[in-house]
Design a protein around this motif. Structure first.
Motif, PDB file in Angstrom:
ATOM      1  N   ALA A  80       0.832  -1.213   0.000  1.00 30.05           N
ATOM      2  CA  ALA A  80       0.000   0.000   0.000  1.00 30.05           C
ATOM      3  C   ALA A  80       0.858   1.252   0.000  1.00 30.05           C
ATOM      4  O   ALA A  80       0.362   2.355  -0.054  1.00 30.05           O
ATOM      5  CB  ALA A  80      -0.937   0.006   1.194  1.00 30.05           C
ATOM      6  N   GLY A  81       2.150   1.069   0.099  1.00 35.85           N
ATOM      7  CA  GLY A  81       3.023   2.229  -0.058  1.00 35.85           C
ATOM      8  C   GLY A  81       3.379   2.894   1.249  1.00 35.85           C
ATOM      9  O   GLY A  81       2.835   2.593   2.310  1.00 35.85           O
TER      10      GLY A  81
ATOM     11  N   PHE B 236      -4.729  11.313  -4.228  1.00 29.55           N
ATOM     12  CA  PHE B 236      -4.129  10.388  -5.193  1.00 29.55           C
ATOM     13  C   PHE B 236      -4.211  11.054  -6.559  1.00 29.55           C
ATOM     14  O   PHE B 236      -5.127  11.828  -6.837  1.00 29.55           O
ATOM     15  CB  PHE B 236      -4.820   9.021  -5.202  1.00 29.55           C
ATOM     16  CG  PHE B 236      -6.248   9.047  -5.700  1.00 29.55           C
ATOM     17  CD1 PHE B 236      -7.285   9.292  -4.824  1.00 29.55           C
ATOM     18  CD2 PHE B 236      -6.535   8.809  -7.036  1.00 29.55           C
ATOM     19  CE1 PHE B 236      -8.597   9.323  -5.279  1.00 29.55           C
ATOM     20  CE2 PHE B 236      -7.849   8.838  -7.495  1.00 29.55           C
ATOM     21  CZ  PHE B 236      -8.877   9.096  -6.609  1.00 29.55           C
TER      22      PHE B 236
ATOM     23  N   ARG C  70      -0.952   9.137 -15.091  1.00 31.59           N
ATOM     24  CA  ARG C  70      -0.127   7.932 -15.069  1.00 31.59           C
ATOM     25  C   ARG C  70       1.199   8.298 -14.409  1.00 31.59           C
ATOM     26  O   ARG C  70       1.650   9.446 -14.520  1.00 31.59           O
ATOM     27  CB  ARG C  70       0.127   7.435 -16.498  1.00 31.59           C
ATOM     28  CG  ARG C  70      -1.090   6.787 -17.163  1.00 31.59           C
ATOM     29  CD  ARG C  70      -0.792   6.427 -18.600  1.00 31.59           C
ATOM     30  NE  ARG C  70      -0.583   7.585 -19.437  1.00 31.59           N
ATOM     31  CZ  ARG C  70       0.056   7.577 -20.601  1.00 31.59           C
ATOM     32  NH1 ARG C  70       0.572   6.455 -21.074  1.00 31.59           N
ATOM     33  NH2 ARG C  70       0.196   8.677 -21.314  1.00 31.59           N
ATOM     34  N   GLN C  71       1.798   7.320 -13.721  1.00 32.10           N
ATOM     35  CA  GLN C  71       3.096   7.578 -13.102  1.00 32.10           C
ATOM     36  C   GLN C  71       4.099   7.987 -14.174  1.00 32.10           C
ATOM     37  O   GLN C  71       4.160   7.374 -15.231  1.00 32.10           O
ATOM     38  CB  GLN C  71       3.596   6.312 -12.401  1.00 32.10           C
ATOM     39  CG  GLN C  71       2.963   6.092 -11.037  1.00 32.10           C
ATOM     40  CD  GLN C  71       3.317   7.162 -10.047  1.00 32.10           C
ATOM     41  OE1 GLN C  71       2.524   8.058  -9.796  1.00 32.10           O
ATOM     42  NE2 GLN C  71       4.487   7.076  -9.477  1.00 32.10           N
TER      43      GLN C  71
ATOM     44  N   LEU D  60      -8.657  10.735  -0.587  1.00 29.95           N
ATOM     45  CA  LEU D  60      -8.927   9.586   0.283  1.00 29.95           C
ATOM     46  C   LEU D  60      -8.780  10.055   1.727  1.00 29.95           C
ATOM     47  O   LEU D  60      -8.152  11.083   1.986  1.00 29.95           O
ATOM     48  CB  LEU D  60      -7.906   8.468   0.023  1.00 29.95           C
ATOM     49  CG  LEU D  60      -7.897   7.861  -1.370  1.00 29.95           C
ATOM     50  CD1 LEU D  60      -6.681   6.976  -1.565  1.00 29.95           C
ATOM     51  CD2 LEU D  60      -9.161   7.056  -1.601  1.00 29.95           C
TER      52      LEU D  60
ATOM     53  N   HIS E 108      -7.637   1.238   3.331  1.00 25.83           N
ATOM     54  CA  HIS E 108      -7.199   1.713   2.016  1.00 25.83           C
ATOM     55  C   HIS E 108      -7.639   0.745   0.916  1.00 25.83           C
ATOM     56  O   HIS E 108      -8.202   1.150  -0.095  1.00 25.83           O
ATOM     57  CB  HIS E 108      -5.672   1.872   2.031  1.00 25.83           C
ATOM     58  CG  HIS E 108      -5.086   2.216   0.702  1.00 25.83           C
ATOM     59  ND1 HIS E 108      -5.040   3.505   0.216  1.00 25.83           N
ATOM     60  CD2 HIS E 108      -4.507   1.448  -0.249  1.00 25.83           C
ATOM     61  CE1 HIS E 108      -4.463   3.509  -0.973  1.00 25.83           C
ATOM     62  NE2 HIS E 108      -4.124   2.275  -1.283  1.00 25.83           N
TER      63      HIS E 108
ATOM     64  N   VAL F 232     -10.445   1.437  -2.156  1.00 22.83           N
ATOM     65  CA  VAL F 232     -10.157   1.318  -3.589  1.00 22.83           C
ATOM     66  C   VAL F 232     -11.048   0.251  -4.215  1.00 22.83           C
ATOM     67  O   VAL F 232     -11.613   0.448  -5.292  1.00 22.83           O
ATOM     68  CB  VAL F 232      -8.664   1.022  -3.839  1.00 22.83           C
ATOM     69  CG1 VAL F 232      -8.375   0.906  -5.329  1.00 22.83           C
ATOM     70  CG2 VAL F 232      -7.786   2.120  -3.245  1.00 22.83           C
TER      71      VAL F 232
ATOM     72  N   GLU G  98     -14.372   1.399  -4.868  1.00 29.46           N
ATOM     73  CA  GLU G  98     -14.340   2.555  -5.776  1.00 29.46           C
ATOM     74  C   GLU G  98     -14.699   3.866  -5.078  1.00 29.46           C
ATOM     75  O   GLU G  98     -15.204   4.791  -5.721  1.00 29.46           O
ATOM     76  CB  GLU G  98     -15.291   2.348  -6.958  1.00 29.46           C
ATOM     77  CG  GLU G  98     -14.904   1.168  -7.840  1.00 29.46           C
ATOM     78  CD  GLU G  98     -15.836   1.041  -9.030  1.00 29.46           C
ATOM     79  OE1 GLU G  98     -17.057   0.848  -8.820  1.00 29.46           O
ATOM     80  OE2 GLU G  98     -15.358   1.155 -10.151  1.00 29.46           O
TER      81      GLU G  98
ATOM     82  N   ASP H 287     -12.586   5.888  -4.030  1.00 29.25           N
ATOM     83  CA  ASP H 287     -11.630   6.900  -4.500  1.00 29.25           C
ATOM     84  C   ASP H 287     -12.230   7.616  -5.713  1.00 29.25           C
ATOM     85  O   ASP H 287     -12.340   8.830  -5.742  1.00 29.25           O
ATOM     86  CB  ASP H 287     -10.281   6.264  -4.825  1.00 29.25           C
ATOM     87  CG  ASP H 287     -10.397   5.030  -5.720  1.00 29.25           C
ATOM     88  OD1 ASP H 287      -9.367   4.574  -6.221  1.00 29.25           O
ATOM     89  OD2 ASP H 287     -11.521   4.514  -5.919  1.00 29.25           O
ATOM     90  N   PHE H 288     -12.649   6.839  -6.701  1.00 28.12           N
ATOM     91  CA  PHE H 288     -13.256   7.434  -7.885  1.00 28.12           C
ATOM     92  C   PHE H 288     -14.601   8.072  -7.561  1.00 28.12           C
ATOM     93  O   PHE H 288     -15.035   9.002  -8.251  1.00 28.12           O
ATOM     94  CB  PHE H 288     -13.435   6.380  -8.985  1.00 28.12           C
ATOM     95  CG  PHE H 288     -12.173   6.073  -9.748  1.00 28.12           C
ATOM     96  CD1 PHE H 288     -11.955   4.808 -10.281  1.00 28.12           C
ATOM     97  CD2 PHE H 288     -11.195   7.041  -9.950  1.00 28.12           C
ATOM     98  CE1 PHE H 288     -10.788   4.522 -10.985  1.00 28.12           C
ATOM     99  CE2 PHE H 288     -10.032   6.768 -10.648  1.00 28.12           C
ATOM    100  CZ  PHE H 288      -9.831   5.498 -11.171  1.00 28.12           C
TER     101      PHE H 288
END
Lengths: 430, 109
Positions: free
Chosen positions: A234-235, A266, A270-271, A285, A308, A312, A315, A317-318
């Motif tokens: 999850a970072g 977030f 794209r990265q 979030l 987390h 996600v 959904e 987040d979206f």
């Protein structure tokens, strides 16, 4: 289309504008953010000024003012050049302190321009400060903008359309409505656990102060390893957030309530994407936990990770995107109340937070000059009066604690930073 | 020739293309589908065609949000369940690793 055609806010631009207006209403300069890059030598200032001129020519929004057009807000390009502003440390002694003083003097002054660039010359090298109004671009965009200014190939940079609007366009009206309802439920849930705050103050004249904590490469590697152990794939962001909650809890939050809630963004890009440059292309979030959960280190990280993943997978987040789309049609004060106020009337966010991740620079640095360090700044609403901005350069983690003074007590903050050290490095913890 | 037949003849090539595209998607190798999703939605790469099946996705920029979105895409596209407890570097580090993980995953009944 004319180079000076207005560029309408996207939903996330308006979101940040609303918070900008809240900050101004409280007597502060507005929703400004800053990246301060420490360079080992002075860059070619003429070349840098040429790049600024090219920036305005290629991206007219870079020099714009906000205008209200009907029910919507837009950036109206002015065509005015952006001058590189020069400052100089005068003291022969500790120019670290003096340089930071200059940074804060720039950041605390009233500002009408959306974007400014400053060179603070030191005895050796200096600091390049990019100062911008958040409705203009997000942190990732600021990095791309700096890449443009320092690039050998500025012509390779292009603009592209709002990613939020592109995502919204993919969904049918029914899907958007369904996601909106989900987001509303999620927001209601977040508002039902009263958030601890770093200050009891809610008004009064404030200045922005800054404390920066830098970790060497060995400490940074240790922190990354601990993050991997505790919050896995999850970072590192969740690890920082959990450590921060625990640091506040162990110290005792000045405004003690039921739990902690820290919003984090977030990015929809794209990265590594070099576009879009301008605009805000972020969703939101929440990391939230009760004080009881925070006191148990292992359980807290399990909880934050599960939260987390669930957000996600569901959904949520979206789901925030249609909510932001709808918010565009609300007047700023009403929207701000929805964003900030909990059912009890208290502030939702225990503090503001942003993690820009690892910032990489070209092999030859910025316009041929190595980047040695960085710090970050932002204004925030009161409450909460505290923001933690995290980033990493050259393998070294930097935590920039931005706080409103006198609302947040410096002695308390110094103690918080010490507790945060212990949590991040897992030293002296239970 | 009737208008109906003329319309059918005009739309036949389009239909054939659509059908062929559907068939291609249906039988497109898993790794190609994953790669297409990753480089159109998650990671910018100057030359996705040059990205190898064993190249490191995490080094290329796949972050925590990207991993979750990739898992949700794979579950929907390939009808499998990828448990949260199995989200670890060994399973997401490369296209080959991802493909192995997906092929071993239980089907979503």
């Amino acid at each position: 289309m004319s180079r000076f055609a207005p560029i309408f806010f996207n939903p996330a631009d308006y979101f940040t504008y609303v918070l900008d207006q809240e900050i101004r209403a409280a007597g502060m300069p507005g929703g400004y953010c800053g990246f301060a890059l420490h360079l080992s030598a002075e860059p070619d200032r003429d070349r840098l000024q040429q790049r600024l001129d090219l920036l305005v020519e290629r991206f007219p929004i870079a020099s714009a003012r906000i205008e209200r057009l009907g029910k919507r807000h837009a950036w109206q390009p002015t065509g005015q050049s952006i001058p590189l502003e020069l400052h100089r440390c005068e003291s022969a002694g500790d120019d670290d302190t003096e340089a930071q003083g200059i940074l804060l003097r720039i950041f605390n002054r009233p500002e009408t321009r959306a974007l400014t660039l400053h060179w603070i010359a030191r005895a050796s090298g200096g600091i390049l400060l990019l100062n911008w109004n958040h409705p203009l671009l997000d942190a990732r965009g600021a990095k791309i903008l700096l890449d443009f200014l320092g690039s050998e190939r500025p012509d390779s940079f292009k603009e592209s359309a709002s990613l939020i609007e592109a995502k919204l366009a993919q969904w049918s009206p029914w899907r958007k409505f369904w996601l909106l309802m989900k987001a509303k439920r999620h927001n209601n849930q977040a508002n039902s656990l009263d958030s601890c705050l770093p200050t009891l103050a809610e008004q009064g004249p404030q200045t922005l102060a800054l404390q920066v904590r830098r970790y060497d490469t060995e400490q940074s590697r240790r922190i990354a390893k601990l993050a991997q152990q505790h919050t896995g794939m999850a970072g590192r962001t969740l690890y920082y957030l959990g450590c921060l909650m625990r640091a506040m809890e162990s110290l005792g939050p000045p405004a003690a309530k039921a739990g902690y809630c820290i919003p984090y963004a977030f990015n929809l890009r794209r990265q590594n994407a070099p576009t879009p440059v301008f605009g805000n292309h972020v969703g939101c979030l929440f990391a939230q936990a009760t004080r009881e959960k925070v006191r148990d280190r292992k359980a807290l990280f399990e909880h934050l990770l599960a939260q987390h993943i669930r957000v996600v997978r569901d959904e949520l987040d979206f789901a925030y995107l249609p909510l932001m789309w709808l918010g565009q049609w609300l007047p700023p004060a009403k929207y701000a109340k929805f964003l900030r106020k909990q059912h009890s009337g208290g502030e939702l966010s225990s503090l503001w937070f942003s993690d820009v991740g690892d910032l990489a620079w070209a092999k030859n640095g910025f316009l041929g000059v190595p980047v040695t360090d960085m710090s970050m700044m932002c204004w925030m609403t009161l409450p909460p009066g505290l923001a933690l901005l995290v980033g990493q350069v050259n393998g070294s983690l930097t935590l920039s604690y931005n706080y409103l003074s006198p609302a947040v007590d410096k002695v308390w903050l110094d103690a918080l930073m010490a507790k945060m050290d212990n949590e991040l490095l897992e030293s002296e913890t239970e | 020739m009737s208008a109906k037949i003329a319309r059918a003849r005009r739309s036949a090539p389009a239909l054939a293309r659509a059908s062929s595209s559907f068939t291609y998607r249906l039988f497109k190798p898993m790794k190609e589908q994953l790669k297409a999703f990753i480089f159109s939605e998650l990671i910018y790469h100057e030359d996705p065609a040059a990205f190898g099946d064993d190249d490191d996705l995490l080094e290329a920029g796949l972050d925590s949000m990207g991993i979750m979105r990739l898992i949700m895409f794979a579950e929907k596209e390939f009808g499998v369940i990828l448990p949260d407890t199995e989200i670890e570097p060994d399973n997401v580090q490369s296209l080959n690793a991802l493909e192995n993980w997906i092929k071993q995953a239980p089907q979503n009944a």
